[in-house]
Write a protein that holds these residues in place. Structure first.
Motif: not given
Length: 439
Positions: A177-178, A187-188, A291-292
């Protein structure tokens, strides 16, 4: 506008190159998708609209505020996709395209591939749908490289297929869904890497690049102009299934990957052509270890200069193992080359160029096979007649074989020269790998 964040390091690099390159359309990523069958055009529009709504990179513009580049996310809006009907009395009964129509498709495809993006206006995909027969269409899909890399193109095609399938069948898609967005990635980067150069990284590169000879030394077909025009062409070549199998066998024997074997062969070829004991190659890799960000539709590619030292007395197996070690260390100390060159100069007084004229990619993350209900899809890249560097060799797994390409500057070389070198590369790769396996 619905969001804003500093540009990622990769976006800043492409923005700077886009504004400096004589032919900025060289940073286009153009796809030609041939669709055969019962195409549902309203479903196609729905899928493309949902795709752009899902991924913020497909509705981004870049603006400069002081010395800083920012990415600004625009509101989702319906995709405007009209059908351009190229069919005529020359089409055959089975729906294949008459020769005149195919020539027109090629002309339009080239026109789309060379369309320049205005980064301040936005890098939303430029789309055209051509009807080429009773049951054949061509969808032209143009992106800017700041939006995507090979990994991201695979994400885009996979998501497009899922969204089109859902629009046709009325069944919900199974996509998450996202998805992560480039603003989050930026930002990371700022939080974990920051803008200040890591002294550990700088000292590593100062040692690694001490005394390196960055010019490739490849023989030229004509004198080097003071400024390259940016004009270029692409030579395509093929590495057969038997050679690819041997490459993978040698990689397993050396505890490495096919990348190390194939770039070692490029180093050997460059050394033979230039007569130099080493070649500096700019290596690009996917940089998707976190992974993110695996499903991030953006360009996360990182790169580093690799010294391929091809001493005559060293075995090919030894060279492959040394390349593997150097690559592992380089990835552990990776930094955008322009940032690295500036930081080395300012912090340590070490001078290196901020560009490497010879490049290499092994694109094992690119997946272009998609399944659409009622339609067969064939995806191919469209080359822009320009060159990002002087000489750039890439390999892409294709079935059991490897598809290869060389993008090169036409200011420096003739097409026949590069074709010959591509053939020499395939022969040298086969011979070196075969001999190394026999050791």
């Amino acid at each position: 506008m619905v969001g804003r964040a500093p540009a990622t390091f990769q976006q800043r690099n492409f923005i700077e190159q886009h504004h400096r390159h004589a032919l900025p359309q060289v940073f286009n990523v153009a796809l030609r998708i041939t669709l055969t069958g019962d195409l549902d055009i309203p479903a196609l529009r729905t899928a493309l609209t949902q795709l752009c709504a899902r991924h913020e990179s497909l509705r981004t513009r870049f603006v400069k505020d002081g010395e800083e580049w920012w990415q600004e996310i625009l509101r989702p809006r319906p995709v405007d996709l009209t059908v351009e009907d190229l069919t005529g009395p020359g089409d055959t009964a089975d729906g294949s395209v008459a020769e005149a129509d195919e020539a027109e498709v090629k002309r339009i495809s080239a026109e789309v591939a060379e369309t320049r993006f205005d980064l301040a206006e936005g890098v939303a995909p430029k789309l055209r749908l051509l009807r080429t027969g009773p049951s054949t269409w061509v969808l032209l899909f143009l992106l800017h490289h700041s939006t995507c890399d090979g990994w991201a193109v695979s994400i885009l095609l996979s998501d497009f297929a899922a969204l089109y399938g859902a629009a046709v069948t009325g069944e919900p898609h199974t996509l998450a869904s996202t998805v992560p967005q480039p603003t989050e990635y930026a930002r990371w980067q700022r939080e974990t890497i920051g803008d200040k150069a890591d002294q550990r990284v700088l000292k590593y590169w100062a040692r690694e690049l001490e005394g390196a000879s960055f010019p490739h030394g490849l023989p030229l077909d004509r004198p080097r102009p003071e400024t390259l025009s940016g004009q270029g062409r692409v030579v395509l070549f093929h590495v057969g299934a038997d050679v690819r199998a041997d490459v993978e066998r040698l990689a397993r024997k050396c505890g490495t990957t096919p990348y190390a074997v194939t770039i070692a062969a490029l180093g050997r070829l460059a050394g033979k052509l230039s007569g130099k004991p080493e070649t500096v190659v700019f290596v690009s890799y996917a940089n998707r270890e976190r992974r993110a960000f695996e499903s991030l539709m953006a360009c996360t590619v990182a790169g580093f200069p690799l010294r391929v030292r091809t001493a005559a007395e060293e075995t090919f197996t030894g060279l492959v193992r040394r390349v593997t070690l150097a690559t592992t260390e380089a990835i552990d100390h990776v930094m955008p080359l322009r940032r690295l060159a500036k930081a080395l100069r300012e912090d340590l007084g070490v001078e290196i160029p901020d560009r490497v004229p010879l490049g290499f990619q092994y694109q094992n993350s690119l997946e272009t096979d998609i399944e659409l209900p009622g339609v067969t899809a064939a995806v191919e890249d469209l080359a822009v007649p320009a060159s990002r560097s002087e000489f750039n060799l890439g390999l892409v797994p294709a079935g059991d074989a490897l598809a290869g390409y060389v993008e090169y500057s036409t200011d420096l070389w003739d097409h026949a020269t590069i074709e010959g070198w591509a053939a020499d590369y395939v022969s040298l790769l086969a011979e070196e790998v075969r001999a190394a396996l026999a050791e």
